[in-house]
Design a protein around this motif. Structure first.
Motif, PDB file in Angstrom:
ATOM      1  N   ARG A 132      58.060  71.559  21.425  1.00 19.70           N
ATOM      2  CA  ARG A 132      57.119  72.683  21.476  1.00 19.70           C
ATOM      3  C   ARG A 132      55.800  72.257  22.122  1.00 19.70           C
ATOM      4  NH1 ARG A 132      59.052  73.613  16.162  1.00 19.70           N
ATOM      5  NH2 ARG A 132      57.159  72.638  15.304  1.00 19.70           N
ATOM      6  N   THR A 133      55.356  71.064  21.768  1.00  9.92           N
ATOM      7  CA  THR A 133      54.084  70.573  22.300  1.00  9.92           C
ATOM      8  C   THR A 133      54.155  70.367  23.802  1.00  9.92           C
ATOM      9  OG1 THR A 133      53.581  69.475  20.205  1.00  9.92           O
ATOM     10  CG2 THR A 133      52.412  68.689  22.161  1.00  9.92           C
ATOM     11  N   TRP A 136      54.323  73.654  25.660  1.00  9.51           N
ATOM     12  CA  TRP A 136      52.979  74.248  25.678  1.00  9.51           C
ATOM     13  C   TRP A 136      52.107  73.565  26.731  1.00  9.51           C
ATOM     14  CZ3 TRP A 136      48.498  71.499  24.328  1.00  9.51           C
ATOM     15  CH2 TRP A 136      47.320  72.255  24.321  1.00  9.51           C
ATOM     16  N   GLU A 139      53.037  74.638  30.325  1.00 10.63           N
ATOM     17  CA  GLU A 139      52.507  75.955  30.658  1.00 10.63           C
ATOM     18  C   GLU A 139      50.997  75.900  30.874  1.00 10.63           C
ATOM     19  OE1 GLU A 139      52.720  79.716  31.861  1.00 10.63           O
ATOM     20  OE2 GLU A 139      54.456  78.479  31.296  1.00 10.63           O
ATOM     21  N   LYS A 140      50.315  75.100  30.061  1.00 11.12           N
ATOM     22  CA  LYS A 140      48.862  74.957  30.176  1.00 11.12           C
ATOM     23  C   LYS A 140      48.487  74.356  31.538  1.00 11.12           C
ATOM     24  CE  LYS A 140      44.758  74.912  28.041  1.00 11.12           C
ATOM     25  NZ  LYS A 140      44.128  76.119  27.459  1.00 11.12           N
ATOM     26  N   GLN A 190      45.870  75.818  18.830  1.00 10.90           N
ATOM     27  CA  GLN A 190      47.286  76.160  18.663  1.00 10.90           C
ATOM     28  C   GLN A 190      47.895  75.494  17.431  1.00 10.90           C
ATOM     29  OE1 GLN A 190      48.783  78.310  20.791  1.00 10.90           O
ATOM     30  NE2 GLN A 190      46.826  78.504  21.872  1.00 10.90           N
TER      31      GLN A 190
END
Length: 663
Positions: A132-133, A136, A139-140, A190
């Motif tokens: 998940r990290t 994320w 995408e960032k 987040q």
């Protein structure tokens, strides 16, 4: 791990390393449509799905997915199976590795103890948090490159390199901000902890406490695994930046080992399978440009040399590897670093260096796709490439010392592949027989002398060591076909697959020596084990019990053939089994009689044994013709042999030759 269940009912031990309930829990938790759909584009067809098969050049979808049975089948390749078999075929895994991967995917602990289950669940949650990290962060970075004002410089640089916006989107290229804690600060919003970011390789711990971002002011290239999940990043410094090394990768983590990954493989896997060729490059931008120009079977190493793990991965997808090196001297020398590895790969490995010291991206931008494809078609195998390197740049008749060094280097390289074992494929033998005459002509040395020296070097090497790779090289299992079974074996298995209610009766009637094919014995062993354990004999249960991918594929094929035959027969399964086992028994009788006749003809029996066999054969023949059996004579006391029975005439007292004929 639970104790294995072993069956030896039909003479061939079958070991099931995992209990059936464990395999069933994993299978039930894995939807085959989700699994295959994560790798292939599925299209609904009635109640089922179809897709283009990745294992052959498929234009019309020939891979079918049966949602009810949770099985798949490619009718062209004639292979199929369940979720385990798909992973085994797709990634070249053993059954145990496929089970563990699917269990991990489903969050199921294979260990049985409660403490182990809690530990496994905690580990699974940590891995999920890392995924998940990293997703994320990907995408960032991508959003920062494409949308931010600070990303304008990076976008302009990438545009100058010839990379299109479509390629940036496909590979999710991003940009790390030029700051010490932008990612760290954003993660807090987040609810992502610094500890998780550190475990994912995204931040570095300070000596005096706290953390800071690992990547700053770098173009970010996400590295994904075969499941298309981001597991790491490669960062390229922007021109004019003082951020140290030109390229840095994420550190090795729970998810990422750079020696086992190839950049772009998640996108290139299907084209590699379809073309049966992988083009291995050295840079991220080289791969992106190659895909942009239609060379979609391209991947790149991650700042390390091509290694054993890479070859182990690729050999399940293709038959040929082309190592495409930069045209500079460093690229030339890197070919030597991997040449010995290629000798033991048992693959068609080729090496290509580009002209004018160009890298693949620059070459494609200047000369285009066709020019590169022409070079790839003309690439030479690794041995030929080495031959050209050692034999150019000097006159062997003048510089004899260098000539001797070159010959010894080539022979030493050839000797590292022994005369047996790894060079089982004929292609290497042929290549060797082409190289030795060329060496002889190039350096004016008799070919017999070269072969003698090669034999000496091989013997010396084999005495000193035995390469571990000889034992470890996993050879592909030969795919089983229904034609490998006898007609009786095929009919028997098809019958119990579609009519499992008669399987127990079949296990009673079919004797162990009746089956000729080992695959048939192993399948019957699986039924025997399930029956002994009181488990279901339905198709799904047998599919779970079998762990060999070839047996699973054979089971699916027999299942399809058996169901197709059902519309042509009106006999009950019980009647079909009775007729089948009767014919199988008769066949065994014929074979036994033939064996006995052979032994009689070769005088391998005693006189008494011969008489017994002849009497049995006569008795069986009369029974087959519907005649009454001749009762066996009772044992006659030895002294009775001397007594004569009374007769009505005295012909028995006269020798047969002296008896007169009537007339």
């Amino acid at each position: 791990m639970p104790n294995p269940t072993i069956s030896i009912a039909y003479g061939v031990p079958v070991s099931f390393a995992f209990e059936s309930d464990t395999k069933e829990r994993v299978r039930a938790a894995t939807d085959i449509v989700d699994l295959i759909g994560s790798r292939l584009e599925l299209r609904r067809q009635g109640r089922n799905y179809v897709a283009l098969c990745p294992w052959h050049k498929d234009s019309r979808p020939s891979l079918q997915v049966n949602t009810e049975k949770q099985i798949w089948k490619c009718w062209v390749c004639d292979i199929g199976g369940d979720v385990f078999t798909y992973l085994m075929q797709d990634q070249g895994l053993s059954f145990g590795d496929a089970l563990r991967q699917l269990a991990d995917r489903a969050g199921i602990a294979l260990d049985q103890g409660k403490s182990d289950q809690r530990k496994y669940a905690a580990n699974a949650e940590r891995k999920a948090a890392l995924y998940r990290t990293l997703a994320w962060a990907e995408e960032k970075f991508h959003k920062y490159l494409m949308d931010s004002q600070d990303g304008a410089t990076a976008r302009e640089y990438l545009k100058q390199r010839g990379i299109s916006d479509e390629s940036l989107e496909l590979f999710k290229v991003g940009l790390a901000p030029n700051a010490w804690s932008v990612l760290l600060d954003s993660a807090k919003k987040q609810n992502l902890s610094a500890e998780v970011l550190e475990a994912a390789g995204m931040v570095i711990r300070r000596d005096r406490g706290g953390h800071y971002d690992r990547f700053r002011n770098r173009i970010m290239f996400p590295i994904r695994d075969r499941d298309k999940k981001t597991i790491a990043f490669g960062g390229r410094v922007l021109p004019g930046s003082d951020e140290g090394a030109k390229y840095i990768n994420s550190p090795e983590t729970r998810l990422f080992q750079k020696s086992q990954q190839l950049y772009g493989f998640d996108i290139a896997a299907t084209p590699i399978r379809q073309t049966r060729q992988a083009v291995v490059m050295e840079g991220y931008t080289d791969v992106i440009i190659a895909h942009q120009f239609g060379v979609t079977n391209s991947v790149a190493v991650l700042g390390t040399a091509l290694g054993t793990a890479h070859l182990k991965l690729l050999r399940h997808y293709c038959d040929q590897i082309v190592l495409l090196l930069d045209g500079d001297e460093a690229g030339q020398k890197r070919s030597d670093d991997v040449l010995e590895l290629f000798l033991h790969a048992q693959m068609d490995v080729r090496v290509l260096t580009l002209p004018d010291k160009m890298d693949p991206a620059d070459f494609l931008l200047k000369h285009g796709t066709d020019a590169l494809k022409d070079l790839l078609a003309d690439s030479v195998d690794a041995m030929e490439f080495k031959m050209r390197r050692v034999s150019t740049g000097f006159d062997p008749m003048v510089d004899t010392h260098r000539a001797n060094q070159a010959v010894e280097e080539m022979l030493s390289l050839l000797a590292k592949v022994p005369s047996s074992g790894l060079i089982s494929n004929e292609s290497f033998r042929l290549r060797q027989n082409q190289i030795l005459p060329r060496l002889a002509r190039r350096f004016s040395i008799p070919e017999d002398s070269l072969r003698s020296r090669l034999t000496d070097l091989r013997k010396k090497g084999e005495r000193l060591t035995k390469r571990p790779s000889q034992a470890d090289a996993a050879q592909p299992t030969r795919l089983l076909r229904p034609g490998d079974l006898s007609p009786f074996e095929r009919e028997l298995l098809e019958l119990i697959i579609v009519a499992p209610q008669v399987a127990p009766l079949a296990l009673e009637r079919v004797q162990s020596g009746w089956l000729e094919c080992e695959a048939a014995r192993q399948m019957l062993d699986a039924y025997q084990t399930l029956e002994f354990e009181g488990q279901s004999l339905e198709f799904e249960s047998v599919m779970i019990a079998l762990e060999d991918s070839s047996l699973k594929s054979l089971l699916v094929t027999l299942h399809d053939q058996a169901n197709a035959k059902l519309q042509y027969t009106r006999d009950s399964a019980e009647n079909r089994l009775q007729v089948l086992t009767q014919r199988m028994g008769e066949q065994q009788d014929v074979m036994r009689r033939q064996q006995l006749v052979s032994e009689l003809q070769n005088n391998k029996m005693s006189e008494k044994a011969e008489m017994d066999v002849l009497q049995d054969m006569i008795r069986e023949a009369r029974l087959r013709q519907g005649l009454f059996d001749i009762p066996s004579s009772p044992e006659v006391p030895p002294q009775a042999l001397d007594e004569k029975e009374p007769t009505n005439d005295n012909s028995d007292d006269v020798p047969l030759s002296e008896q007169s004929s009537p007339g």
